[in-house]
Design an enzyme around this catalytic site. Structure first.
Site, PDB file in Angstrom:
ATOM      1  N   LEU A   1       0.811  -1.217   0.000  1.00  0.00           N
ATOM      2  CA  LEU A   1       0.000   0.000   0.000  1.00  0.00           C
ATOM      3  C   LEU A   1       0.844   1.266   0.000  1.00  0.00           C
ATOM      4  O   LEU A   1       0.320   2.356   0.201  1.00  0.00           O
ATOM      5  CB  LEU A   1      -0.948  -0.001   1.207  1.00  0.00           C
ATOM      6  CG  LEU A   1      -1.995  -1.114   1.214  1.00  0.00           C
ATOM      7  CD1 LEU A   1      -2.941  -0.948   2.396  1.00  0.00           C
ATOM      8  CD2 LEU A   1      -2.784  -1.163  -0.094  1.00  0.00           C
TER       9      LEU A   1
ATOM     10  N   GLN B   1       3.844   3.791  -2.038  1.00  0.00           N
ATOM     11  CA  GLN B   1       3.784   4.559  -3.274  1.00  0.00           C
ATOM     12  C   GLN B   1       3.801   3.673  -4.519  1.00  0.00           C
ATOM     13  O   GLN B   1       3.184   3.993  -5.526  1.00  0.00           O
ATOM     14  CB  GLN B   1       4.959   5.542  -3.331  1.00  0.00           C
ATOM     15  CG  GLN B   1       4.946   6.447  -4.555  1.00  0.00           C
ATOM     16  CD  GLN B   1       6.187   7.308  -4.658  1.00  0.00           C
ATOM     17  OE1 GLN B   1       7.217   7.009  -4.050  1.00  0.00           O
ATOM     18  NE2 GLN B   1       6.108   8.392  -5.424  1.00  0.00           N
ATOM     19  N   LEU B   2       4.495   2.539  -4.459  1.00  0.00           N
ATOM     20  CA  LEU B   2       4.739   1.750  -5.663  1.00  0.00           C
ATOM     21  C   LEU B   2       3.921   0.473  -5.762  1.00  0.00           C
ATOM     22  O   LEU B   2       3.675  -0.026  -6.855  1.00  0.00           O
ATOM     23  CB  LEU B   2       6.227   1.394  -5.750  1.00  0.00           C
ATOM     24  CG  LEU B   2       7.195   2.576  -5.826  1.00  0.00           C
ATOM     25  CD1 LEU B   2       8.633   2.090  -5.799  1.00  0.00           C
ATOM     26  CD2 LEU B   2       6.935   3.416  -7.063  1.00  0.00           C
TER      27      LEU B   2
ATOM     28  N   ASP C   1      -0.225  -6.050   2.930  1.00  0.00           N
ATOM     29  CA  ASP C   1       0.236  -4.972   3.811  1.00  0.00           C
ATOM     30  C   ASP C   1      -0.318  -5.259   5.201  1.00  0.00           C
ATOM     31  O   ASP C   1      -1.074  -6.222   5.385  1.00  0.00           O
ATOM     32  CB  ASP C   1      -0.243  -3.605   3.296  1.00  0.00           C
ATOM     33  CG  ASP C   1       0.721  -2.480   3.683  1.00  0.00           C
ATOM     34  OD1 ASP C   1       0.974  -2.309   4.891  1.00  0.00           O
ATOM     35  OD2 ASP C   1       1.212  -1.786   2.779  1.00  0.00           O
TER      36      ASP C   1
ATOM     37  N   ILE D   1       5.693  -8.693   7.724  1.00  0.00           N
ATOM     38  CA  ILE D   1       6.992  -9.294   7.409  1.00  0.00           C
ATOM     39  C   ILE D   1       7.788  -9.653   8.661  1.00  0.00           C
ATOM     40  O   ILE D   1       8.754 -10.406   8.580  1.00  0.00           O
ATOM     41  CB  ILE D   1       7.836  -8.369   6.511  1.00  0.00           C
ATOM     42  CG1 ILE D   1       8.104  -7.028   7.214  1.00  0.00           C
ATOM     43  CG2 ILE D   1       7.169  -8.176   5.163  1.00  0.00           C
ATOM     44  CD1 ILE D   1       9.184  -6.212   6.560  1.00  0.00           C
TER      45      ILE D   1
ATOM     46  N   TYR E   1      17.884   4.328   7.013  1.00  0.00           N
ATOM     47  CA  TYR E   1      17.301   3.861   5.755  1.00  0.00           C
ATOM     48  C   TYR E   1      18.399   3.451   4.778  1.00  0.00           C
ATOM     49  O   TYR E   1      18.370   2.362   4.199  1.00  0.00           O
ATOM     50  CB  TYR E   1      16.437   4.967   5.163  1.00  0.00           C
ATOM     51  CG  TYR E   1      15.811   4.637   3.822  1.00  0.00           C
ATOM     52  CD1 TYR E   1      14.959   3.552   3.669  1.00  0.00           C
ATOM     53  CD2 TYR E   1      16.045   5.451   2.711  1.00  0.00           C
ATOM     54  CE1 TYR E   1      14.367   3.267   2.434  1.00  0.00           C
ATOM     55  CE2 TYR E   1      15.456   5.177   1.485  1.00  0.00           C
ATOM     56  CZ  TYR E   1      14.621   4.081   1.350  1.00  0.00           C
ATOM     57  OH  TYR E   1      14.046   3.811   0.139  1.00  0.00           O
TER      58      TYR E   1
END
Length: 373
Positions: free
Chosen positions: A64, A66-67, A88, A107, A195
């Site tokens: 869910l 951006q991509l 998601d 996950i 990140y």
């Protein structure tokens, strides 16, 4: 779980007693368990038509963001609606839920994720679950859990079940000591955000699993991605999305980066096309497992000039966020993606003028845009 322990002990003894020097390779084994979260037996994605049976069975984690939704739409057109499962931990909008198979997948829940792969005979996995740059800096422990521990779960499951695995990387995987203009595929990285660190970790772990266990791991370093149908998600390059929404709504935009901050960017359609192309590329054509891809590079000032062709009255001001500016100053200004263009024929479709035209065509029902045109 005596069976698993006995299997593990027997495998260990086999490796210790092997005197042939042939380098026996074992996929990492985790304890087998049954999770109470079972996928419903009557779920629509269990029904596969004959015409779809020879296509890959796809799972998209973190779908869910951006991509993910755009990728699911592209893959469903290519491989069939029921062969692509979006997942998601959030509740999807109605249009997403009814557009094709959607399930809950965390996950960090290894057993549940493993069940999903087994129950749905997954063969391709796109791992999009991650906390982005600015959000990750605000919550490092959560970013470490999602971006690193979650990756380990995905790697182990992909290796165990012989999946083709795609994990996106980013311009954030580079740091202030990296060459910035242009940035090649192979160079010093040393990022300074959690990140970026987690993405370098993903690149190296994926390559290690490829060489150690034979995992078909594939990775692209994305530039900043611009799309009209999603809201900014906390990334440093998100100003290049927000400027269009603010230009239409108010005619004003306050940018958190300096006007001369140059970063590589890409329209979402090019990004999704590249992702599918790298996954479909023959393994023998790949000279590496992680590639740069690029389309254009611009500054906030240059983007504003293009936007003002459609919204001449746009008022652009700057209120520099020192955290995001420091992140941007450590990132590439331009990507060298010559290896991707040579190895598997990568070619972008959108430059800056085409990007701006497309964004306003998508968002252009507003009277402000109609008058500008």
């Amino acid at each position: 779980m005596p069976i698993v322990r006995n299997l593990s002990r027997a495998a260990s003894q086999l490796l210790q007693s092997s005197g042939c020097g042939c380098g026996v390779s074992l996929v990492p084994i985790r304890g087998i368990g049954v999770s109470p979260r079972q996928v419903a037996s009557d779920a629509s994605f269990h029904s596969v038509t004959f015409s779809e049976s020879d296509h890959p069975r796809v799972l998209i984690t973190g779908g869910l963001g951006q991509l993910g939704v755009g990728l699911a739409k592209l893959l469903r057109k290519r491989f069939g609606k029921n062969n692509v499962i979006l997942s998601d931990i959030r509740k999807p909008a109605d249009n997403v839920f009814y557009s094709g198979p959607f399930i809950f997948a965390d996950i960090l829940d290894y057993k549940n994720l493993r069940e999903i792969v087994v129950n749905n005979r997954i063969t391709w996995l796109f791992h999009y679950s991650a906390l982005l740059s600015a959000v990750g800096e605000a919550n490092v422990p959560l970013a470490r859990a999602v971006n690193i521990t979650g990756l380990h779960n995905v790697l182990d499951i992909a290796a165990e079940h012989n999946l083709r695995l795609f994990v996106p990387s980013t311009i954030g995987a580079f740091g202030p000591t990296s060459p910035r203009d242009p940035t090649p595929d192979l160079c010093i990285q040393r990022p300074r955000t959690i990140y970026g660190v987690s993405k370098v970790h993903a690149e190296l772990m994926g390559e290690y699993y490829h060489y150690r266990y034979g995992l078909d791991f594939r990775c692209l370093r994305y530039p900043g991605i611009i799309s009209a149908d999603s809201q900014p998600g906390g990334g440093t390059t998100d100003y290049a999305v927000k400027i269009f929404h603010d230009a239409i709504k108010t005619g004003k935009f306050k940018c958190y980066l300096r006007p001369d901050t140059r970063l590589p960017m890409m329209y979402i359609d090019d990004c999704l096309k590249a992702t599918l192309e790298i996954m479909e590329a023959p393994a023998e054509s790949l000279t590496m497992r992680t590639y740069n891809i690029s389309a254009m590079s611009f500054t906030p000032e240059e983007l504003a000039q293009e936007v003002q062709k459609y919204v001449p009255e746009l008022q652009m001001t700057y209120n520099v966020d020192q955290v995001r500016q420091a992140i941007a100053d450590s990132w590439p200004m331009n990507f060298d993606d010559s290896n991707a263009r040579r190895d598997w024929g990568w070619k972008h479709d959108y430059d800056l003028p085409e990007l701006v035209t497309t964004m306003f065509s998508y968002l252009g029902s507003d009277s402000r845009i109609a008058q500008a045109n």
